[in-house]
Design a protein around this motif. Structure first.
Motif, PDB file in Angstrom:
ATOM      1  N   ASN A  82      -0.832   5.800  -5.434  1.00  0.00           N
ATOM      2  CA  ASN A  82      -1.999   6.599  -5.051  1.00  0.00           C
ATOM      3  C   ASN A  82      -2.001   7.945  -5.787  1.00  0.00           C
ATOM      4  O   ASN A  82      -1.055   8.279  -6.493  1.00  0.00           O
ATOM      5  CB  ASN A  82      -2.082   6.741  -3.523  1.00  0.00           C
ATOM      6  N   LYS A  83      -3.074   8.658  -5.637  1.00  0.00           N
ATOM      7  CA  LYS A  83      -3.243   9.883  -6.447  1.00  0.00           C
ATOM      8  C   LYS A  83      -2.244  10.973  -6.074  1.00  0.00           C
ATOM      9  O   LYS A  83      -1.829  11.781  -6.910  1.00  0.00           O
ATOM     10  CB  LYS A  83      -4.675  10.400  -6.293  1.00  0.00           C
ATOM     11  N   ASP A 104       2.829   4.628  -0.057  1.00  0.00           N
ATOM     12  CA  ASP A 104       2.534   6.061  -0.031  1.00  0.00           C
ATOM     13  C   ASP A 104       3.662   6.788  -0.776  1.00  0.00           C
ATOM     14  O   ASP A 104       4.558   6.152  -1.348  1.00  0.00           O
ATOM     15  CB  ASP A 104       2.377   6.549   1.413  1.00  0.00           C
ATOM     16  N   LEU A 132      -6.337   1.462   1.188  1.00  0.00           N
ATOM     17  CA  LEU A 132      -5.497   2.409   0.452  1.00  0.00           C
ATOM     18  C   LEU A 132      -4.148   2.620   1.144  1.00  0.00           C
ATOM     19  O   LEU A 132      -3.092   2.586   0.536  1.00  0.00           O
ATOM     20  CB  LEU A 132      -6.249   3.742   0.373  1.00  0.00           C
ATOM     21  N   ASP A 133      -4.191   2.830   2.433  1.00  0.00           N
ATOM     22  CA  ASP A 133      -2.961   3.037   3.207  1.00  0.00           C
ATOM     23  C   ASP A 133      -3.167   2.353   4.551  1.00  0.00           C
ATOM     24  O   ASP A 133      -3.362   2.993   5.585  1.00  0.00           O
ATOM     25  CB  ASP A 133      -2.687   4.539   3.367  1.00  0.00           C
ATOM     26  N   GLY A 140      -4.158  13.962  -3.314  1.00  0.00           N
ATOM     27  CA  GLY A 140      -4.288  12.695  -2.598  1.00  0.00           C
ATOM     28  C   GLY A 140      -5.595  12.542  -1.856  1.00  0.00           C
ATOM     29  O   GLY A 140      -5.944  11.455  -1.403  1.00  0.00           O
ATOM     30  N   ASN A 163       0.845  -1.188   0.000  1.00  0.00           N
ATOM     31  CA  ASN A 163       0.000   0.000   0.000  1.00  0.00           C
ATOM     32  C   ASN A 163       0.883   1.241   0.000  1.00  0.00           C
ATOM     33  O   ASN A 163       0.813   2.076   0.893  1.00  0.00           O
ATOM     34  CB  ASN A 163      -0.901   0.065   1.240  1.00  0.00           C
TER      35      ASN A 163
END
Lengths: 308, 308
Positions: free
Chosen positions: B45-46, B14, B203-204, B189, B12
């Motif tokens: 991730n975004k 970051d 997600l995280d 994010g 996941n």
């Protein structure tokens, strides 16, 4: 004052554990942290005593246990079973070490500096350098002694270029002839006559744990393996007592010839097969000769650990 | 060529896990090690995608598992349950991390550099400095992005003077306005609309283990806690599914307001008492508001870990 930060190496301290503790205290003070104090987790061996006498220094004080929340810095070890009683509840601020990492955990972030070098003091040497802090004679002799001890005068296979480079530079600052001083120091550590068999098997013994199998690898340095083997019978009695009281699966006692760089190991316990399988050799009369083997960390532990 | 050394952060991933992997690859190459390759253990991730787009860089390739003996360098994590499948049998050459150490062990010595800083990239920044290696624009933007992400623009209590100093210097090299760039990046994010509830809770998400109690602390950043709570019901369904399939004792889902530096946490599982006891507050409708809490590592994990 009670908010001292304790610095210490492993139980059954060798020269690197004592010397690196003292050097880290000096380094931290020079960096401005004054509430640090080197400690020791056991008796000073004869090799280390030679170093302390040479520098006319007192040994660090004995530390029997630590209370919950005590701030500590570990050098030359990380495994809790090699550390002080109460370590699980201490606040570990830093670790400076050159061993594998195992049986270690913290609940908070910390400073951890490990490098696969021959000696903890070589890592500390680089910390002096990176921080631009002057190395004076006392810490130079201490660090040189640690490197000589851990690498058997740069002859052990654990020796790296970093250790060689550090020792060359420390030799100049220390004002010693490394070969002369080093051999005297190592020889001082091989005087085993005063020790009972019980003391010998515990002098430099590392407790290890692998998937529930408990084993010990102990080591003594000598200039004559034959001399030590004269005491094989009483050594075996002492080893068997250790196995029984500590419920061990295996006890390996390595007698290392520092002049010729070989070892004879005595192995006892129900898992001696790990030694036989690891070195592809049968024990005879509970012992085997291992040509060129001098390093517990690099030559004994990985082989036994993989086969137990 | 198959003797590549893989560099990767946690599952996941970051921004710090992706960015620090890429930066360590750049650092190692500049130091002369060319067979290194950054990898990722999950989707980008975004927030991280914003950074990659800004630099016009491709994401590292996905790594699903490693074979026995594969040489690896870990960044931004050490716990095996947050790492790649097969990590137990890999050869870990180095760890560069800013977390606590747990569920980690090696059979051989390695390089381990941990510092209790806000971000892994701050440690890498210091490695560039210590080795006298020039920091160019690409790695400066990457490291600055990691620091902004992990410290929420230096507002998280995990922020140290080292992170501030590094970010100030990196800002100049990167040629960015840290506050403008940073807020845009963080906001990118917080766009959670595209995600299903199942994706949001994973997600995280960090998996943890304490004396046999398995728990997860997941976190999402937002500019409106209220917006995320509109989906509370489906989030709870997704969390309960995680608890069931992974046999968890506790799942904590933190919704963190990056503008006002607060969090709302949803806690489910048979050990929610650890959250209630830790923060001395009752859950209402399975949630509680935690004023000033933004850091999982510094504010959520230690409290829950002590009470589980």
């Amino acid at each position: 004052m009670e908010n001292k930060i304790y610095i210490f190496g492993h139980k059954n301290p060798d020269t690197d554990s004592i010397g690196s503790s003292m050097v880290k205290e000096i380094l931290d003070r020079k960096k401005g942290t004054n509430n640090v104090e080197a400690k020791r987790l056991g008796n000073i061996n004869k090799e280390t005593q030679y170093v302390l006498d040479y520098l006319n220094l007192q040994a660090p004080e004995l530390l029997e246990k630590v209370e919950e929340g005590q701030e500590v810095c570990l050098v030359d070890h990380n495994e809790f079973n090699q550390s002080v009683e109460g370590i699980e509840k201490a606040k570990i601020l830093s670790v400076t070490d050159h061993h594998r990492i195992a049986n270690f955990e913290t609940s908070e972030p910390l400073y951890y500096t490990a490098k696969p070098y021959g000696c903890t003091s070589t890592i500390l040497f680089e910390e002096f350098k990176n921080n631009g802090i002057e190395i004076e004679k006392t810490e130079a002799v201490l660090m040189a002694s640690c490197i000589i001890s851990d690498t058997l005068l740069l002859k052990s296979p654990t020796t790296t270029e970093h250790d060689k480079k550090a020792l060359a530079e420390l030799e100049k600052i220390a004002g010693i002839d490394v070969n002369k001083y080093g051999l005297e120091m190592l020889k001082a550590g091989t005087d085993l006559d005063d020790f009972s068999a019980e003391e010998l098997v515990n002098l430099d013994a590392k407790s290890l744990d692998k998937n529930g199998s408990k084993f010990v690898i102990a080591q003594v340095n000598t200039v004559s393996i034959e001399d030590v083997l004269k005491r094989q019978e009483e050594l075996e009695t002492a080893i068997n007592k250790e196995i029984e009281t500590k419920n061990l699966d295996l006890f390996v006692f390595a007698i290392t010839d520092i002049l010729n760089s070989n070892s004879e190991v005595i192995a006892l316990g129900k898992r001696v097969d790990a030694v036989e399988k690891g070195f592809d050799k049968k024990l005879e009369d509970n012992k085997m000769f291992l040509e060129g083997v001098v390093s517990r960390k690099k030559q004994l532990l990985p082989v036994i650990d993989k086969n137990i």
